[in-house]
Write an enzyme that holds these catalytic residues in place. Structure first.
Site, short mmCIF file in Angstrom:
data_model
loop_
_atom_site.label_atom_id
_atom_site.label_comp_id
_atom_site.label_asym_id
_atom_site.label_seq_id
_atom_site.Cartn_x
_atom_site.Cartn_y
_atom_site.Cartn_z
N LEU A 91 22.90 28.31 7.54
CA LEU A 91 24.25 28.00 8.01
C LEU A 91 24.96 29.38 8.55
O LEU A 91 25.32 30.18 7.72
CB LEU A 91 25.37 27.29 7.26
CG LEU A 91 26.82 27.02 7.69
CD1 LEU A 91 26.55 26.20 9.14
CD2 LEU A 91 27.43 26.20 6.73
N SER A 92 25.29 29.56 9.83
CA SER A 92 26.05 30.61 10.40
C SER A 92 25.40 32.04 9.95
O SER A 92 24.07 32.15 10.33
CB SER A 92 27.38 30.53 9.72
OG SER A 92 28.28 31.62 10.68
N TRP A 93 26.01 32.91 9.24
CA TRP A 93 25.50 34.27 8.67
C TRP A 93 24.10 33.65 8.08
O TRP A 93 23.13 34.57 8.09
CB TRP A 93 26.46 34.81 7.80
CG TRP A 93 26.03 36.07 7.36
CD1 TRP A 93 26.45 37.34 7.72
CD2 TRP A 93 25.36 36.36 6.13
NE1 TRP A 93 25.89 38.31 7.10
CE2 TRP A 93 25.21 37.87 5.93
CE3 TRP A 93 24.75 35.73 5.08
CZ2 TRP A 93 24.54 38.47 4.85
CZ3 TRP A 93 24.18 36.31 4.06
CH2 TRP A 93 24.00 37.74 3.80
N SER A 108 24.38 29.34 14.22
CA SER A 108 24.09 30.66 14.06
C SER A 108 23.34 31.23 15.62
O SER A 108 23.35 30.29 16.37
CB SER A 108 22.93 30.69 13.05
OG SER A 108 22.62 31.98 12.64
#
Length: 271
Positions: A103-105, A129
């Site tokens: 998720l994301s980073w 992401s």
């Protein structure tokens, strides 16, 4: 849980690569799913997603150095090192082949792990992401709110910026987002956050995406102020075996609307 039905979730610390890493394992069957979290976030933030996944699925989560219960690294690190570290942790757990969701980073870590471990990573899920420093960025006013971990320590501040930062349902439910962030263990380490920012600032997957051969699901929100949805479309074109799922929500819909997205993920992993 009763004595006859022990809690399937185990939390432990694993020493690997010079780090002491807090790990959570929910025991089940089949190919384990490894969850990699967003910047500054501890593993508790993903509780809503884990609750919606099939209870018979093995789920592994970790706090990267400097987040949650994992001590701050004595030196900065990059995603290649973290991907290697994740591999060492899985080996210590006796785990072989895995599916990885980021998720994301954490999507960057997931991509890097898939690249470095083509036989160990079966399938890849990239949520909210992008490709790192070479990508279409969000508005500078939005990104500026991510330069410090203040939102993890100050619930009022977190609620006030939630809508502008995360989009989607966070625009009207900022207090709920702040409450979710507040579930974290030891949130807001400035040094740990700085290390994560640095790791993201010097990394890109753009030239290596064609080398990631795993089947990949890309999940993106149409109202994501941090990672504009165009990045998901670019990644889908460059990854050889990618499927794109676009939803109406924002950056953290995976946890704020897990009831909708968990089935999408499970269908991909199990077919």
């Amino acid at each position: 849980m009763t004595a006859d039905h022990p809690d399937p979730v185990e939390e432990r610390y694993i020493a690997a690569g010079g780090q002491r890493i807090r790990v959570s394992i929910r025991r089940g069957t089949g190919v384990p799913v490894v969850l990699c979290n967003g910047i500054g976030a501890s593993l508790e933030v993903l509780d809503p997603l884990v609750a919606e996944l099939d209870p018979d699925t093995t789920v592994i989560r970790l706090d990267v150095p400097g987040t949650g219960g994992s001590p701050v690294s004595c030196a900065p690190y990059g995603f290649p090192y973290l991907a290697w570290l994740l591999g060492r942790i899985l080996t210590r757990l006796g785990v072989g082949v895995v599916d990885v969701l980021g998720l994301s980073w954490g999507g960057a870590l997931a991509q890097q792990f898939a690249l470095q471990n083509p036989r160990r990573c079966r399938r890849l899920v990239i949520v909210a992401s992008g490709t790192g420093m070479i990508m279409i960025p969000g508005h500078p006013r939005v990104l500026a709110k991510m330069l410090t971990p203040r939102r993890f320590r100050d619930p009022d501040y977190a609620a006030s910026i939630a809508g502008d930062l995360y989009g989607g349902t966070a625009r009207t439910q900022g207090n709920d987002v702040a409450e979710l962030i507040g579930t974290q263990l030891h949130a807001g380490s400035k040094m740990g956050y700085a290390h994560q920012l640095l790791a993201g600032s010097v990394w890109t997957s753009l030239p290596t995406l064609p080398a990631i051969r795993q089947r990949t699901l890309i999940v993106a929100g149409a109202d994501d102020p941090i990672i504009p949805v165009v990045n998901a479309r670019i990644m889908t074109r460059l990854l050889p075996h990618a499927t794109l799922h676009i939803h109406d929500g924002g950056h953290i819909a995976l946890v704020t609307n897990a009831t909708e997205l968990a089935p999408v993920i499970e269908t991909f992993l199990h077919t």
